[in-house]
Design a protein around this motif. Structure first.
Motif, PDB file in Angstrom:
ATOM      1  N   ASN A   1      43.837  32.463 -45.472  1.00 42.80           N
ATOM      2  CA  ASN A   1      43.899  31.451 -46.528  1.00 42.80           C
ATOM      3  C   ASN A   1      43.075  31.889 -47.737  1.00 42.80           C
ATOM      4  OD1 ASN A   1      41.254  30.036 -46.725  1.00 42.80           O
ATOM      5  ND2 ASN A   1      41.646  29.610 -44.556  1.00 42.80           N
TER       6      ASN A   1
ATOM      7  N   ASP B   1      48.413  29.870 -56.699  1.00 45.43           N
ATOM      8  CA  ASP B   1      47.661  28.746 -57.270  1.00 45.43           C
ATOM      9  C   ASP B   1      46.155  28.983 -57.212  1.00 45.43           C
ATOM     10  OD1 ASP B   1      50.085  27.539 -57.735  1.00 45.43           O
ATOM     11  OD2 ASP B   1      49.864  26.012 -56.161  1.00 45.43           O
ATOM     12  N   SER B   2      45.720  29.808 -56.261  1.00 47.37           N
ATOM     13  CA  SER B   2      44.296  30.120 -56.106  1.00 47.37           C
ATOM     14  C   SER B   2      43.888  31.357 -56.897  1.00 47.37           C
ATOM     15  CB  SER B   2      43.970  30.337 -54.627  1.00 47.37           C
ATOM     16  OG  SER B   2      44.239  29.166 -53.903  1.00 47.37           O
TER      17      SER B   2
ATOM     18  N   GLU C   1      50.412  29.002 -52.509  1.00 49.47           N
ATOM     19  CA  GLU C   1      48.989  28.711 -52.304  1.00 49.47           C
ATOM     20  C   GLU C   1      48.122  29.881 -52.812  1.00 49.47           C
ATOM     21  OE1 GLU C   1      46.139  27.356 -48.568  1.00 49.47           O
ATOM     22  OE2 GLU C   1      48.262  27.695 -48.214  1.00 49.47           O
TER      23      GLU C   1
ATOM     24  N   GLU D   1      55.573  28.623 -49.354  1.00 50.90           N
ATOM     25  CA  GLU D   1      54.391  27.774 -49.588  1.00 50.90           C
ATOM     26  C   GLU D   1      53.105  28.606 -49.543  1.00 50.90           C
ATOM     27  OE1 GLU D   1      52.168  24.726 -50.681  1.00 50.90           O
ATOM     28  OE2 GLU D   1      54.354  24.684 -50.682  1.00 50.90           O
ATOM     29  N   TRP D   2      53.030  29.583 -48.614  1.00 52.80           N
ATOM     30  CA  TRP D   2      51.852  30.465 -48.515  1.00 52.80           C
ATOM     31  C   TRP D   2      51.690  31.278 -49.801  1.00 52.80           C
ATOM     32  CZ3 TRP D   2      51.024  35.810 -48.368  1.00 52.80           C
ATOM     33  CH2 TRP D   2      49.772  36.229 -47.893  1.00 52.80           C
TER      34      TRP D   2
END
Length: 170
Positions: free
Chosen positions: A15, A56-57, A53, A49-50
Motif C-alpha cells: 500500500n 492518488d498518493s 490508489e 483501484e490499486w
C-alpha cells in the motif's frame, strides 16, 4: 542476489502509505503473474483501484516486462501506465530507463515481481529494494515454466538455510 527484500502474497498487500513511510516514490512492476494471470488481457477492477490508489498518493508506476510489445501495450495503454517491453530482465537497461523516465533515484523505487530469476535478481543486481509476490496463476508460459524449475531449487536452498519462510501458493 536471489533473496528478495520482502515477500508478500499479493500486490494488494503493498500500500502507498507503507511505501511513503520508506520514502518510496516509484514502483517498477512486472506484469504477467505479478499483476494479473499471464493469459489475462486486461486489469481486474481491484487492480485498477490499486493503480488509482498509487497514483492518488503520488507514487509512480512503470510496468517492466520481458513480454512482447503487443501484450504489454494492450494491457498498459487503457490504464495510461508507462511500460517497457522486451526488457531483458535481469539485465539493467530497462530498470535504468524506468527510473530515468520516472525521474527518480533507485533508492526511491521498489521492484515488484513474481520471479527470482528475472525480477528479484534484476532488481537486486541494480541496487533496488525487491518485493517478491506469489504468482497469481498456477500456470505459466513456456519460458517461465523452465525458470520456475530453477527457482524451486533456489527457494529450497534459501529455505534450508533459514533465509526465507515464504510458501508458494498451491
Amino acid at each position: 542476489m536471489f533473496l528478495p527484500g520482502e515477500f508478500v502474497k499479493s500486490i494488494f498487500e503493498i500500500n502507498p502509505y507503507k511505501l511513503k513511510e520508506r520514502n518510496i516514490k516509484g514502483i517498477i512492476t512486472d506484469l504477467d503473474n505479478t499483476l494479473v494471470e499471464w493469459d489475462r488481457p486486461s486489469a481486474t477492477p481491484k487492480l485498477i483501484e490499486w493503480f488509482k490508489e498509487m497514483n492518488d498518493s503520488g507514487i509512480k508506476v512503470t510496468i517492466v516486462s520481458n513480454n512482447v510489445e503487443k501484450r504489454v501495450k494492450d494491457f498498459s495503454d487503457p490504464l495510461r501506465i508507462p511500460f517497457i517491453y522486451k526488457a531483458r530482465k535481469p539485465m539493467g537497461r530497462a530498470f535504468r530507463k524506468a527510473i530515468n523516465d520516472m525521474q527518480l533515484k533507485k533508492e526511491e523505487v521498489v521492484v515488484i515481481g513474481d520471479q527470482l530469476l528475472t525480477d528479484v535478481l534484476g532488481g537486486n543486481r541494480n541496487g533496488f529494494h525487491t518485493i517478491l509476490v506469489v504468482p497469481v496463476a498456477s500456470t505459466d508460459g513456456a519460458m517461465t515454466k523452465f525458470n520456475r524449475k530453477i527457482e524451486r531449487r533456489i527457494m529450497d536452498t534459501l529455505k534450508k538455510k533459514g533465509m526465507i519462510q515464504w510458501e508458494e501458493k498451491k
